[in-house]
Enzyme design. Structure first.
Site, short mmCIF file in Angstrom:
data_model
loop_
_atom_site.label_atom_id
_atom_site.label_comp_id
_atom_site.label_asym_id
_atom_site.label_seq_id
_atom_site.Cartn_x
_atom_site.Cartn_y
_atom_site.Cartn_z
N LYS A 29 0.84 -1.21 0.00
CA LYS A 29 0.00 0.00 0.00
C LYS A 29 0.87 1.25 0.00
CE LYS A 29 -2.14 -1.12 3.82
NZ LYS A 29 -1.50 -2.43 4.04
N THR A 30 1.82 1.27 0.92
CA THR A 30 2.69 2.44 1.01
C THR A 30 3.50 2.58 -0.29
OG1 THR A 30 2.79 2.16 3.38
CG2 THR A 30 4.46 3.56 2.41
N ASP A 212 -1.71 7.77 3.81
CA ASP A 212 -1.32 6.42 4.24
C ASP A 212 -2.00 6.11 5.59
OD1 ASP A 212 -0.06 4.00 4.16
OD2 ASP A 212 1.97 4.74 4.50
N GLU A 213 -2.17 4.84 5.90
CA GLU A 213 -2.74 4.43 7.20
C GLU A 213 -4.08 5.13 7.47
OE1 GLU A 213 -1.18 2.11 8.94
OE2 GLU A 213 0.94 2.26 8.43
N GLN A 243 -5.63 -3.15 10.78
CA GLN A 243 -4.50 -2.55 11.49
C GLN A 243 -4.92 -1.27 12.20
OE1 GLN A 243 -0.48 -2.82 9.65
NE2 GLN A 243 -1.64 -3.39 7.84
N ARG A 595 5.12 -7.48 11.00
CA ARG A 595 6.33 -6.66 10.82
C ARG A 595 7.51 -7.52 10.36
NH1 ARG A 595 4.17 -3.09 9.27
NH2 ARG A 595 2.30 -4.34 9.58
P1 ATP Z 1 1.69 -2.16 6.03
O1 ATP Z 1 0.25 -2.53 6.01
O2 ATP Z 1 2.44 -2.95 7.03
O3 ATP Z 1 1.91 -0.70 6.10
P2 ATP Z 1 2.06 -2.00 3.18
O4 ATP Z 1 0.85 -2.58 2.56
O5 ATP Z 1 2.14 -0.53 3.24
O6 ATP Z 1 2.28 -2.67 4.61
P3 ATP Z 1 4.62 -1.83 1.92
O7 ATP Z 1 5.40 -1.41 3.09
O8 ATP Z 1 4.29 -0.84 0.88
O9 ATP Z 1 3.30 -2.59 2.40
O10 ATP Z 1 5.34 -3.06 1.19
C1 ATP Z 1 5.85 -4.17 1.94
C2 ATP Z 1 7.16 -4.61 1.33
O11 ATP Z 1 6.92 -5.20 0.06
C3 ATP Z 1 8.11 -3.46 1.08
O12 ATP Z 1 9.42 -3.90 1.36
C4 ATP Z 1 7.93 -3.16 -0.39
O13 ATP Z 1 9.07 -2.56 -0.96
C5 ATP Z 1 7.66 -4.54 -0.96
N1 ATP Z 1 6.84 -4.50 -2.18
C6 ATP Z 1 5.65 -3.92 -2.36
N2 ATP Z 1 5.19 -4.11 -3.60
C7 ATP Z 1 6.11 -4.85 -4.25
C8 ATP Z 1 6.22 -5.41 -5.59
N3 ATP Z 1 5.28 -5.22 -6.49
N4 ATP Z 1 7.33 -6.12 -5.85
C9 ATP Z 1 8.29 -6.32 -4.93
N5 ATP Z 1 8.25 -5.84 -3.67
C10 ATP Z 1 7.18 -5.12 -3.33
MG MG Z 2 2.32 0.81 4.84
#
Ligand code: ATP
Ligand code: MG
Length: 660
Positions: A29-30, A212-213, A243, A595
């Site tokens: 997402k981020t 975000d969040e 979350q 995490r």
């Molecule tokens: P959270 O809910 O914990 O905030 P999130 O959904 O925001 O998680 P991110 O932090 O954006 O998730 O991504 C998690 C990990 O996966 C990061 O290390 C990110 O770089 C990697 N990632 C995300 N998308 C891809 C992709 N398409 N290919 C490879 N790695 C990815």
């Molecule tokens: Mg995130």
């Protein structure tokens, strides 16, 4: 955009209608936010200065800036806003301070200063609990957008009325101090933007918002966003209802579903691939969160292999647990399997940090505690910051009061009380009233001399600050007033004095570095005050083991994670058990598990000292919610616990091996 999956790409390129990305932890997402910012700028959909991305913490903002920095050239990213709600609010406020009865140079009061103000409004000798309760109440009024007049009108009984009166007096004080508190940074701009002229100006300036969040936005943050985004809805929000962990602080996960009501043309994108965690970790997380009722169904899968089992370890007590964790960390580090910075120890409550810190320190493991009682709470830092604030805004009464007699200048509490009464009577700030010769002449000679000396220092150094820049002026000031020598004299223990001096050096260095990025002293002070919020990010990027609460860990990821104190009463927290609010605790557990990238170790103790008493503990119910196939939990079947003696012997053997 190469490397993104189809849904992520759809989310990045969708601009026509408002967008919600609703997905589980680690699904990117981020990442969608950072990619989208880069894509919009690259394709000239929006100029960098028309985009604002809002994060939950300073740490997250910093990381996002770095990630965007890797994607587009610095020049193209100029003017881009990536910040927390609080600092966005600050920018809006300081553009129109008059509209909320403030002037240029207004201060942001931290929690301590706000608490002191509240205390002054309560009968003398009021207990801390009462002060916190009142602060909480004021917070809630502000979150609801209720101004003091309305709060009074709505009061149902004497207690309500009294609370509303304190709120009114508190706000009046803030106005006369030319100050705002943290809640005002959201509530006031939300109100300001009701003015069509101001609103139009901001909507022209910020044309696209990314948040975000989103699940943890409060009512006031929601209003602020709504005002900025308007009916067009040029916005991307990303979040995960699983979350949502700030319910106790007013966060409203229903803001997620509220978006659909506000924007019938809302597009919702779901992400299902988790990129962060090994398969077994993800399976455990999915199983735990499945025990909560769900409004939005989410499935997460991972292409990573299953990875190792989740280790669940039982310890005799918290010393034992901390030793065990220290031992694990040493083994991984010296075995070349992880850098310090790739490891994190997470826990539910701040008090747990102490035992863990002690063991890490004893074992020479470099670490940093984030999100806990912090560096900013140390006396010398609070003094140092008060000096900085009063230099920039001499009318900042709390800062003025904190330092007028620090170091001791012979301006005692009687003189202070007289100054306060006089200032009140003539309607001036303490600083301005103190300049008054009529008043000075009424004081005993030594006090008058002290007061004159202090106000002169402030005037002199405000000048120097303009001329020489803040970093230099600040160091000169501390030198000039002999603060450091005084500080060292205060402590019998010379080591403590040295530590305080180092702290102060760090502070000056930090201010110098910040000063290079800031256009004005006002901006610098604001950045300092905002950073002094609950998430202190000064150690970002350093190779240190991270210790933090589960709340502070949201959004972050680490190769190796330890989740300490997984016991009934701790996680879930006793208060939540009593109030039958297990779901938010389960979400915290979910945040904790997710995490971890490669390995997760969860521990609990048989006994733990709490409130001075040894209590026996039960493993957390959440442990039983994890499928047996993914956990390695020897003591579940009654195996022998490792004793403290065993642990010590192990550490010693390991050290001998490594050093030999
Ligand atoms: P959270 O809910 O914990 O905030 P999130 O959904 O925001 O998680 P991110 O932090 O954006 O998730 O991504 C998690 C990990 O996966 C990061 O290390 C990110 O770089 C990697 N990632 C995300 N998308 C891809 C992709 N398409 N290919 C490879 N790695 C990815
Ligand atoms: Mg995130």
């Amino acid at each position: 955009m190469s490397g993104l999956n189809d849904q992520q790409r759809a989310a990045v390129t969708h601009l026509d209608t408002p967008l919600l990305v609703l997905a589980g932890a680690g699904s990117g997402k981020t990442r969608v936010i950072t990619e989208k910012i880069a894509w919009m700028i690259d394709r000239d959909h929006y100029g960098a200065s028309e985009i604002a991305a809002i994060t939950f913490t300073n740490k997250a903002a910093k990381e996002m800036r770095q990630r965007v920095g890797q994607r587009i050239k610095r020049k193209r990213a100029e003017g881009l806003t990536i910040c927390t709600f609080h600092s966005l609010g600050w920018q809006i406020l300081r553009a129109d301070p008059e509209a909320c009865e403030r002037r240029k140079g207004m201060s942001i009061l931290d929690q301590h200063a706000a608490g002191d103000l509240v205390r002054e409004l309560l009968p003398s000798g009021a207990k801390n609990d009462l002060v916190y309760a009142v602060m909480n109440g004021i917070s809630r009024y502000k979150d609801a957008g209720l101004e003091p007049g309305h709060a009074l009108a709505q009061a149902r009984d004497d207690n309500d009325a009294r609370a509303a009166e304190i709120y009114r007096d508190y706000q009046q004080r803030l106005v006369s101090l030319n100050a705002v508190d943290f809640d005002d940074l959201i509530a006031l701009p939300a109100k300001l933007l009701e003015d069509p002229v101001i609103r139009t100006r901001w909507r022209r300036r910020l044309k696209y918002l990314l948040v975000d969040e989103y699940q943890d936005t409060s009512a006031a943050q929601y209003r602020l966003l709504r005002q900025l985004v308007g009916d067009v809805g040029a916005m991307t929000a990303v979040g995960d209802d699983d979350q949502s962990i700030y319910g106790w602080r007013g966060a409203r996960p229903e803001n997620l579903s509220g978006l659909k009501a506000d924007y019938p043309n809302l597009r919702v994108v779901k992400l299902e691939q988790n990129y962060r965690s090994a398969g077994k970790i993800l399976e455990a997380a999915n199983a735990v969160i499945a025990c909560n009722p769900h409004e939005f169904e989410k499935k997460l899968w991972s292409q990573h292999g299953p990875g190792e089992d989740i280790r669940v370890v039982e310890y005799a007590d918290d010393t034992d647990e901390s030793e065990g964790i220290a031992r694990d960390i040493l083994t991984l580090f010296h075995g070349g399997r992880a850098r310090w910075g790739e490891m994190a120890v997470l826990y539910r409550s701040n008090f747990q940090a102490r035992a863990i810190e002690l063991q890490l320190r004893e074992n020479g493991i470099p670490y940093v505690v984030s999100g806990g009682p912090s560096w900013f709470d140390a006396r010398e830092i609070r003094d140092g910051l008060a000096y900085l604030r009063v230099l920039a805004n001499p009318d900042d009464n709390p800062a003025f009061m904190r330092v007028i007699n620090t170091p001791r200048r012979g301006f005692g509490s009687t003189a202070m009380a007289r100054l306060a009464t006089y200032a009140d009577a003539v309607g001036k700030s303490l600083f301005e009233a103190g300049l008054d010769e009529l008043f000075q002449n009424e004081l005993p000679q030594p006090a008058a001399r002290a007061l004159r000396g202090f106000t002169n220092v402030l005037i002199d150094f405000s000048d120097r600050l303009e001329r020489n820049g803040i970093g230099e002026a600040y160091r000169e000031l501390l030198d000039h007033i002999g603060y450091i020598d005084w500080l060292i004299e205060q402590d019998d223990d010379p080591k403590k004095g040295e530590r305080r001096k180092r702290n102060l050096d760090d502070l000056a260095g930090w201010i110098e570095r910040l000063g290079e990025d800031c256009d004005s002293t006002e901006e610098l002070i604001a950045r300092v005050s905002l950073a002094a919020g609950p998430d202190d990010d000064r150690n970002e990027g350093a190779d240190l083991v991270r210790l933090m609460t589960l709340h502070a860990a949201k959004g972050l990821e680490f190769k190796h994670v330890w989740l300490a104190g997984c016991e009934e009463g701790l996680l879930p927290h006793q208060r939540s058990i009593d109030d039958d609010q297990i779901e938010e605790e389960r979400r915290l557990m979910y945040v904790g598990i997710t995490r971890a990238e490669r390995a997760l170790t969860i521990s609990y103790c048989q006994r733990r000292k709490r409130g001075g008493e040894m209590m026996s503990c039960e493993p957390s119910r959440f442990l039983d919610e994890m499928p047996e196939t993914v956990v390695d939990w020897p003591s579940r079947h009654g195996a022998k616990e490792t004793s403290s003696e065993d642990a010590k012997a192990n550490i010693a053997a390991l050290k001998a091996l490594l050093e030999g």
